[in-house]
Design an enzyme around this catalytic site. Sequence first.
Site, mmCIF file in Angstrom:
data_model
loop_
_atom_site.group_PDB
_atom_site.id
_atom_site.type_symbol
_atom_site.label_atom_id
_atom_site.label_comp_id
_atom_site.label_asym_id
_atom_site.label_seq_id
_atom_site.Cartn_x
_atom_site.Cartn_y
_atom_site.Cartn_z
ATOM 1 C CG ASP A 183 53.543 -60.839 -18.448
ATOM 2 O OD1 ASP A 183 53.647 -61.530 -18.081
ATOM 3 O OD2 ASP A 183 52.529 -61.159 -19.513
ATOM 4 C CG ASP A 190 58.940 -58.924 -20.051
ATOM 5 O OD1 ASP A 190 59.481 -58.108 -20.914
ATOM 6 O OD2 ASP A 190 59.484 -59.233 -18.689
#
Length: 213
Positions: free
Chosen positions: A6, A8
Amino acid sequence: MIIVFDLDGTLIDSARDLGEAASELVQSFGAPPLTVAQVVTMVGEGAPVLVRRALQHSGLAADTPGALERFLKIYDRRLLDHTVAYPGIREELARAVCRGPLAVLTNKPLGPAIGLLEALDLRGFFHRVIGGDGEYGRKPDPAGLQALRALAPNESVVLLGDSPADAQTAIAAACPFVFARYGFGAIKFAAAPATPFVVDHPRELSAVLGLIR
């Protein structure tokens, strides 16, 4: 092993810039400012969801015309005001590439995602980056994660993330989930995710990946 990250809250700490962009958005429609702490609870499922949640929280219509486009322009201007790679991430990525191809799967639109990775000198670690505005849909849809299996068809896939959307994506794709508990999305879990693989600081990543078979 194909290691998928991922963006953020996992590779980068973008909480303040996201928070201040969302706050500027609602203020532009006459609402009071939002705090970063309020906004981070809205992050993780893509810009359209973030904008809708910020508007609703501020007592504005969720479908306010032009709000998403306005937010994207504001955020693009603020993209790198305060956002940084988490301490130790660059060094851990350099170690992780020895295990197999690396990729990014984010609900952020591809343009800002690539811009951030390049500006923070992270782009070169990744074979592929998939954004939330592409053909695969947004997490927790597992289509993007499944597509990344093509990077090494005979290898297993693992997903590293900090939010419920990441955990749900890993479950849907039947692959191990590594919980980045240091990320700002971790507060969105009502209960700890059902995974034995937990990273409390980026520098623990290599040790945790070594536990996955």
